[in-house]
Scaffold this motif. Structure first.
Motif, mmCIF file in Angstrom:
data_model
loop_
_atom_site.group_PDB
_atom_site.id
_atom_site.type_symbol
_atom_site.label_atom_id
_atom_site.label_comp_id
_atom_site.label_asym_id
_atom_site.label_seq_id
_atom_site.Cartn_x
_atom_site.Cartn_y
_atom_site.Cartn_z
ATOM 1 N N ASN A 63 1.699 5.368 3.099
ATOM 2 C CA ASN A 63 1.564 6.823 4.020
ATOM 3 C C ASN A 63 -0.149 7.103 4.174
ATOM 4 O OD1 ASN A 63 0.435 6.563 1.286
ATOM 5 N ND2 ASN A 63 2.916 9.128 0.841
ATOM 6 N N CYS A 64 -1.120 5.966 4.122
ATOM 7 C CA CYS A 64 -2.134 5.846 4.783
ATOM 8 C C CYS A 64 -2.213 4.910 5.019
ATOM 9 C CB CYS A 64 -2.687 6.635 2.914
ATOM 10 S SG CYS A 64 -4.533 6.337 3.237
ATOM 11 N N VAL A 65 -3.425 5.331 6.131
ATOM 12 C CA VAL A 65 -4.137 4.035 6.963
ATOM 13 C C VAL A 65 -5.321 4.005 6.690
ATOM 14 C CG1 VAL A 65 -3.226 4.594 9.245
ATOM 15 C CG2 VAL A 65 -3.976 2.327 9.304
ATOM 16 N N VAL A 66 -6.313 3.159 6.599
ATOM 17 C CA VAL A 66 -7.534 3.155 6.686
ATOM 18 C C VAL A 66 -8.083 2.041 7.600
ATOM 19 C CG1 VAL A 66 -9.745 3.323 5.516
ATOM 20 C CG2 VAL A 66 -7.725 2.937 4.140
ATOM 21 N N ALA A 79 -13.543 0.456 3.463
ATOM 22 C CA ALA A 79 -12.532 0.566 3.701
ATOM 23 C C ALA A 79 -10.787 0.221 2.828
ATOM 24 C CB ALA A 79 -11.752 0.045 5.213
ATOM 25 N N SER A 80 -11.603 -1.428 2.386
ATOM 26 C CA SER A 80 -10.501 -1.683 0.988
ATOM 27 C C SER A 80 -10.759 -0.841 0.066
ATOM 28 C CB SER A 80 -10.801 -2.803 0.770
ATOM 29 O OG SER A 80 -11.765 -3.673 1.784
ATOM 30 N N ARG A 81 -12.091 -0.269 0.003
ATOM 31 C CA ARG A 81 -12.188 0.350 -0.819
ATOM 32 C C ARG A 81 -11.651 1.979 -1.695
ATOM 33 N NH1 ARG A 81 -18.330 -0.095 -2.581
ATOM 34 N NH2 ARG A 81 -18.255 1.853 -3.824
ATOM 35 N N ILE A 82 -11.617 2.655 -0.300
ATOM 36 C CA ILE A 82 -10.557 3.524 -0.389
ATOM 37 C C ILE A 82 -8.740 3.385 -0.229
ATOM 38 C CG2 ILE A 82 -10.209 5.927 1.560
ATOM 39 C CD1 ILE A 82 -13.309 4.913 2.725
ATOM 40 N N ALA A 83 -8.849 2.773 -0.090
ATOM 41 C CA ALA A 83 -7.238 2.382 0.222
ATOM 42 C C ALA A 83 -7.055 1.725 -1.308
ATOM 43 C CB ALA A 83 -6.940 1.316 0.988
ATOM 44 N N LYS A 84 -7.597 1.389 -2.275
ATOM 45 C CA LYS A 84 -7.670 0.830 -3.177
ATOM 46 C C LYS A 84 -7.283 2.234 -4.169
ATOM 47 C CE LYS A 84 -8.291 -1.975 -6.200
ATOM 48 N NZ LYS A 84 -6.565 -2.855 -6.472
ATOM 49 N N GLU A 85 -8.476 3.165 -3.713
ATOM 50 C CA GLU A 85 -8.797 4.056 -4.816
ATOM 51 C C GLU A 85 -7.446 5.046 -4.305
ATOM 52 O OE1 GLU A 85 -12.791 5.254 -5.066
ATOM 53 O OE2 GLU A 85 -12.417 6.844 -6.056
ATOM 54 N N GLY A 86 -7.101 5.221 -3.695
ATOM 55 C CA GLY A 86 -6.187 6.115 -3.320
ATOM 56 C C GLY A 86 -4.869 5.535 -3.919
ATOM 57 N N SER A 87 -4.181 4.400 -3.739
ATOM 58 C CA SER A 87 -3.575 4.441 -4.614
ATOM 59 C C SER A 87 -3.679 4.417 -5.615
ATOM 60 C CB SER A 87 -3.822 2.506 -3.821
ATOM 61 O OG SER A 87 -2.488 2.029 -4.648
ATOM 62 N N SER A 88 -4.545 3.710 -6.374
ATOM 63 C CA SER A 88 -4.521 3.543 -7.958
ATOM 64 C C SER A 88 -4.576 5.551 -9.079
ATOM 65 C CB SER A 88 -5.882 2.765 -8.197
ATOM 66 O OG SER A 88 -6.972 3.062 -8.027
ATOM 67 N N ARG A 89 -5.813 5.653 -7.958
ATOM 68 C CA ARG A 89 -5.922 7.032 -8.583
ATOM 69 C C ARG A 89 -4.895 7.946 -8.221
ATOM 70 N NH1 ARG A 89 -12.089 8.822 -7.391
ATOM 71 N NH2 ARG A 89 -11.091 10.776 -8.515
ATOM 72 N N GLY A 91 -1.727 7.329 -6.189
ATOM 73 C CA GLY A 91 -0.461 7.026 -5.880
ATOM 74 C C GLY A 91 0.292 6.985 -4.352
ATOM 75 N N LEU A 92 -0.792 6.742 -3.775
ATOM 76 C CA LEU A 92 -0.643 6.544 -1.710
ATOM 77 C C LEU A 92 -0.968 5.168 -1.568
ATOM 78 C CD1 LEU A 92 -3.949 8.765 -0.421
ATOM 79 C CD2 LEU A 92 -1.798 9.277 -0.181
ATOM 80 N N LYS A 93 0.675 5.252 -0.592
ATOM 81 C CA LYS A 93 1.137 3.844 -0.284
ATOM 82 C C LYS A 93 0.194 3.264 0.355
ATOM 83 C CE LYS A 93 4.422 4.046 -3.307
ATOM 84 N NZ LYS A 93 3.478 3.757 -4.440
ATOM 85 N N THR A 94 -1.531 2.819 0.513
ATOM 86 C CA THR A 94 -2.242 2.738 1.626
ATOM 87 C C THR A 94 -2.127 1.196 2.260
ATOM 88 O OG1 THR A 94 -3.147 1.642 -0.658
ATOM 89 C CG2 THR A 94 -4.062 4.498 0.264
ATOM 90 N N MET A 95 -2.691 0.982 3.156
ATOM 91 C CA MET A 95 -3.463 -0.146 4.131
ATOM 92 C C MET A 95 -4.278 -0.114 4.671
ATOM 93 S SD MET A 95 -0.503 0.160 7.110
ATOM 94 C CE MET A 95 -1.577 -1.424 8.120
ATOM 95 N N LEU A 228 -1.556 15.618 -3.533
ATOM 96 C CA LEU A 228 -1.183 15.058 -3.961
ATOM 97 C C LEU A 228 -2.221 15.144 -6.159
ATOM 98 C CD1 LEU A 228 -3.376 12.817 -1.875
ATOM 99 C CD2 LEU A 228 -1.141 12.687 -2.252
ATOM 100 N N GLU A 229 -1.436 14.534 -6.765
ATOM 101 C CA GLU A 229 -1.904 14.409 -8.507
ATOM 102 C C GLU A 229 -3.053 13.178 -8.274
ATOM 103 O OE1 GLU A 229 0.526 15.887 -11.258
ATOM 104 O OE2 GLU A 229 1.236 17.037 -10.243
ATOM 105 N N GLU A 230 -3.535 13.801 -9.508
ATOM 106 C CA GLU A 230 -4.432 12.558 -9.597
ATOM 107 C C GLU A 230 -4.265 12.235 -11.233
ATOM 108 O OE1 GLU A 230 -8.820 13.734 -9.900
ATOM 109 O OE2 GLU A 230 -9.026 11.362 -10.283
ATOM 110 N N ARG A 231 -3.889 10.813 -11.345
ATOM 111 C CA ARG A 231 -3.362 10.144 -12.017
ATOM 112 C C ARG A 231 -4.563 9.271 -12.709
ATOM 113 N NH1 ARG A 231 0.638 6.287 -9.779
ATOM 114 N NH2 ARG A 231 -1.106 4.825 -8.789
ATOM 115 N N GLU A 232 -4.758 8.841 -13.735
ATOM 116 C CA GLU A 232 -5.751 7.194 -14.633
ATOM 117 C C GLU A 232 -5.519 6.341 -14.111
ATOM 118 O OE1 GLU A 232 -7.497 5.858 -18.264
ATOM 119 O OE2 GLU A 232 -5.844 7.042 -18.752
#
Ligand code: FAD
Length: 691
Positions: A63-66, A79-89, A91-95, A228-232
Motif C-alpha cells: 500500500n506504499c510505493v517509494v 528511498a529504501s530507508r523510508i520504505a523500511k521505516e514505513g514498514s517497521s514503525r 506497518g505500511l506494506k512498502t516497496m 496509522l498507529e506507530e509501534r515499536e
C-alpha cells in the motif's frame, strides 16, 4: 531593454527545448539498452516484469510505493530507508521502485488508501537523473494523458496521496529543481501532498541531517492523514541470506566480485555501460605532483579492444573495490572473519525486494565489491544498530547517540568513522547483527566519475584520467580518511611500476580482482556521455577556468584545439585559467601546456594563480578579474565560458566575478550582469562540470 529581455526569454526557451531534446537522446542511448537491463536484473528478483505499478502493488499486497530518481545511489538509499521505516514503525506494506522501470499512464487509478513517495535527486544543471527523465517529461507535460479517466474530485490525480523529498546542492543554480517541479506538477494534477516536501542540501554538507529533520514531522503528518498507529520498530529482514556449506567459493557458479553473469561466465562482452563495466587495461600511470605529501595520478586507459567510445568532455566511471584493510576490519568486528569464504545466497523475501548484487557469492566478495563500507556512518544507522548491541549499556549509549544530533556530531561524525570503525570504538564484537541488515542499510558501492582529461580527436581509443588521491586527516580524529577509488588507482599505479609493495598506505587492495580477472593492471570502467562540450566551430573563442584537478577536462580541450590547429583548422582564442598551491609542487601538465601552446601559437594563453607561493593567496577568480577587459571582449564575441572543479566555493565565486566583470565593463547594473550570465548558461555558452 524590454525587447532584450523578450529576446533572451525566447532564446532560452528555444535552447532549453533543444537541450532537453538532445539530452533525452543521450540518456536514451545509455539507459535504454535492453541488454543492460537484462544484465542488471540477472541476479535480482525475477518476479513481476510488469511495468504496471498498480498491478505490481496489488499482486504483492503493497500500500506504499517509494519511487526514486537516483544517479549516484543516495536517493535510492533514502528511498529504501523510508520504505523500511514505513514498514517497521507504521506497518505500511512498502516497496521501492526505480522510476525507469514503470509506466505512469495509470497513476490516475492510484488507490486512495495507498501512498506514493517520491525521492528525487536533481542532477547537474537542474536536470532529472537518468532514470527519471521519462517520468519527468511525462508528469510535467503540457497535456498529461492518463490511460483511463480516473482520479477524484475532478482532478486526474485526485486520489493520490503523496510525500516528497529532494536531494540537491545549493551551489547549483537550479537547487533541488526536480522535487520542486515534480511537486508543482503533482499538485497541478490534483494529487494530495502530505506534509512539506523535504529538501536535502549536499552543498552545505547537511543532506543526512536535512533528511532526518524532514522525516519526523512527515511521519507525524502521514500517521494523521492515513490513520496509522506507530509501534515499536522491530527489525524485519528484507533479504534472506542462506549459507551453503555444500558449495565452495571455488565453484564456478559463485560470484567472487564479478559484476554480472556475463563477467562470471567468461571474458566480458559489450555493450559496456552503467550495468556492465569493461575491464580496461591501464597502459600508463604516472604521478604528476612533485609534492611528497599528496598524490595526483595521470592514467591512460585503453579502450581499443572494446566497443566503448567517448567524445572530449565526457566522464569515465571507475568501479572501485574496497581495501582489504577495511574489508577485514568490517568482517572482524561482526565476528565473521572465519566465515568470509562461506558461500551464501541472497534472496528478496518479497517479490519487490531487489538484491543489490549477484548471488551465490561469499560474505567477503559482497563486502569487498558491493558495499560502501568506507562511507561515514549515518545517525539513523547508529540508532537502528542499537537493537543489536552486545550489551545493555552499549545499547543505551547507541540509542542516545542515534537520537541526539549534537552527541552524534561529537562522538561519530567529527571522528569521521565508517561503520566498522565506529563499532570497533566500543571494544567489543558485534555478532548479533544479521547480514541482511547490512545489505539493506549500507549503500551500494558506487562507481566514481572522472572528467576525461584527453581529447577523442587526438586519442580516440585512450582515455586519460587525472585524479587527486583522497587522503584526509582531520581534527578530532586519529585516523586518516582514505578515498576508496583513488587509493585503489594509486595502488594499481604502484604495481605497474613494479613496486615491491604495491600499496603505499598498507590498504591491501585485491588488485587482481575476482579470480585474478583484473590481473596485469586492469580496472573496470564505463563511459558516461556529458553535455560539457567544446563549441562545434573551433574558431569560436573559449575561456576555461579549472583550478587543481578541475583542469582535467581542459587538458582534453586544449589537446583537441592543438590537434585541430595541426590539421589546419582555424582555431579561436583559447584561454585557460589554472590555479594550484605552489608552482613547484602541483602545477600539473606544465610541459604539455608548453607543447600545445607552441602548436596553438598566439591563440593560446595560460594564466596561472599560485595560492601559496607569495604573501597573498591568489586564486583563479583574482586572475579572472585582472583580465576583465579581455574576458569581456571575448564574451562579446560569443566566447564559450567553462568552469570545472570544486562546486562548493570556486564555481560560485567564478560566476560572481564574471557577473561583476560584465556589469563593470558594459556599464550595466549588477542585476543585469547576472541576467546576462544566466542567459549564457541557458544558451550553453556558460558550462560547468563541477563536483
Ligand atoms: P571516497 O571514498 O569516495 O571519499 C570521498 C570523500 O568522502 C572524502 O574526501 C571525504 O570527504 C568523504 N568521506 C569518505 N569516507 C568518509 C568517512 N568515513 N567519514 C567522513 N567523510 C568521509 N576527481 C578528480 O580527482 N578528477 C576528476 O577529473 C574528477 N571528475 C569528476 C567528475 C564528476 C562528474 C564527478 C561527480 C566527480 C569527479 N571527481 C573527480 C571526484 C571523484 O569522482 C571522486 O569523488 C574522488 O576521486 C574521490 O573518490 P574516492 O573513492 O577516492 O573517495
Amino acid at each position: 531593454a524590454q525587447l532584450d529581455t523578450l529576446d533572451i526569454i525566447v532564446l532560452v526557451a528555444l535552447l532549453l527545448g533543444t537541450v532537453a531534446y538532445f539530452t533525452k537522446g543521450t540518456y536514451w542511448a545509455v539507459q535504454k539498452d535492453p541488454y543492460a537491463t537484462s544484465l542488471a536484473n540477472g541476479s535480482a528478483s525475477k518476479a513481476g516484469k510488469s511495468r504496471n505499478i498498480l498491478e505490481k502493488m496489488q499482486e504483492t499486497g503493497k500500500n506504499c510505493v517509494v519511487f526514486y530518481g537516483s544517479q549516484t545511489g543516495t536517493a535510492e538509499d533514502y528511498a529504501s530507508r523510508i520504505a523500511k521505516e514505513g514498514s517497521s514503525r507504521f506497518g505500511l506494506k512498502t516497496m521501492t521502485a526505480d522510476l525507469e522501470e514503470y509506466d505512469y499512464e495509470n497513476l490516475d487509478q492510484f488507490p486512495d488508501d495507498c501512498l506514493a513517495v517520491f525521492v528525487l535527486a536533481t542532477y547537474g544543471e537542474g536536470e532529472p537523473t537518468d532514470n527519471a527523465v521519462e517520468f519527468y517529461e511525462f508528469i510535467g507535460g503540457e497535456d498529461v494523458s492518463f490511460s483511463e479517466k480516473g482520479g477524484a474530485d475532478g482532478e486526474p490525480l485526485g486520489s493520490m496521496k503523496y510525500v516528497a523529498f529532494g536531494l540537491g546542492n545549493n551551489t547549483y543554480e537550479h537547487y533541488n529543481s526536480m522535487v520542486r517541479n515534480v511537486t508543482k506538477y503533482l499538485d497541478r494534477l490534483g494529487a494530495k501532498r502530505i506534509g512539506e516536501a523535504g529538501e536535502g542540501d549536499d552543498g552545505a554538507g547537511t543532506m543526512e541531517e536535512d533528511f532526518l529533520a524532514w522525516k519526523e514531522p512527515m511521519w507525524t503528518a502521514l500517521a494523521d492523514a492515513m490513520n496509522l498507529e506507530e509501534r515499536e520498530a522491530i527489525y524485519e529482514p528484507v533479504f534472506e541470506v542462506t549459507e551453503k556449506p555444500e558449495m565452495s567459493a571455488e565453484d564456478d557458479t559463485v560470484y567472487l566480485g564479478e559484476p554480472n553473469k556475463n563477467h562470471l561466465e567468461g571474458a566480458s562482452k559489450g555493450p559496456y555501460n552503467a550495468h556492465n563495466p569493461y575491464i580496461a587495461p591501464i597502459t600508463e600511470s604516472t604521478e604528476i605532483f612533485q609534492d611528497k605529501e599528496r598524490n595526483c595520478l595521470h592514467l591512460e586507459v585503453d579502450i581499443s579492444e572494446s566497443n566503448l567510445s567517448y567524445t572530449t568532455g565526457d566522464h569515465i566511471a571507475v568501479w572501485p573495490t574496497n581495501s582489504g584493510r577495511e574489508v577485514d576490519r568490517f568482517l572482524r568486528i561482526i565476528n565473521m572473519q572465519d566465515k568470509k569464504d562461506t558461500v551464501i545466497t541472497v534472496k528478496g523475501l518479497d517479490a519487490t525486494a531487489k538484491v543489490p548484487f549477484p548471488s551465490p557469492t561469499t560474505y567477503e566478495a559482497a563486502v569487498r565489491y558491493h558495499m560502501e563500507i568506507g562511507a561515514p556512518v549515518s545517525r539513523q544507522m547508529v540508532d537502528s544498530l542499537a537493537q543489536f548491541a552486545p550489551n545493555e549499556d552499549i545499547k543505551n549509549e547507541m540509542s542516545r547517540i542515534g537520537k541526539d544530533k549534537d552527541l552524534f556530531a561529537e562522538k561519530v561524525s567529527s571522528k569521521r568513522f565508517n561503520i566498522a570503525q565506529f563499532l570497533e570504538s566500543f571494544g567489543q564484537k558485534w555478532d548479533k547483527i544479521p547480514f541482511s541488515f547490512f545489505i539493506e542499510g549500507i549503500h551500494k558501492l558506487q562507481p566514481r566519475y572522472y572528467s576525461i582529461s584527453s581529447s577523442s580527436l587526438a586519442q580516440k581509443k585512450k582515455i586519460a584520467i587525472t585524479a587527486v588521491v583522497t587522503s584526509e586527516a582531520s581534527e578530532g580524529s586519529d585516523h586518516v580518511v582514505k578515498g576508496v577509488t583513488t587509493n585503489y588507482l594509486l595502488a594499481l599505479k604502484e604495481k605497474q611500476h613494479g613496486a615491491a609493495n604495491p600499496d603505499p598506505h598498507g590498504l591491501e587492495y585485491a588488485l587482481t580482482g575476482p579470480r585474478n580477472k583484473y590481473d596485469g593492471i586492469h580496472v573496470p570502467v564505463h563511459v558516461r556521455h556529458s553535455n560539457f562540450k567544446l563549441p562545434s566551430d573551433p574558431a569560436k573563442p573559449i575561456i576555461m577556468v579549472g583550478p587543481g584537478s578541475g583542469v582535467a577536462p581542459f587538458r582534453g580541450f586544449v589537446q583537441e584545439r592543438a590537434e585541430q590547429k595541426k590539421k589546419g583548422e582555424n582555431v579561436g582564442k583559447t584561454i585557460l585559467f589554472f590555479g594550484c598551491r605552489k608552482e613547484k609542487e602541483d602545477f600539473i601538465y606544465r610541459e604539455q601546456w608548453e607543447q600545445w601552446g607552441e602548436d596553438l601559437g598566439d591563440s593560446f594563453e595560460l594564466i596561472t594563480a599560485f595560492s601559496r607561493d607569495g604573501v597573498n593567496k591568489v586564486y583563479v577568480q583574482h586572475r579572472l578579474k585582472e583580465k576583465a577587459e579581455e574576458v569581456n571582449k571575448l564574451l562579446e564575441q560569443k566566447a564559450y565560458f567553462y568552469v570545472c572543479g570544486d562546486a562548493a566555493n570556486m564555481a560560485r565565486d567564478v560566476s560572481d566575478v564574471l557577473c561583476g566583470i560584465i556589469s563593470e565593463k558594459r556599464g550595466v547594473s549588477k542585476q543585469k550582469g547576472e541576467e546576462i550570465v544566466k542567459g549564457m548558461r541557458a544558451a550553453n555558452q556558460y558550462q560547468e562540470d563541477v563536483w
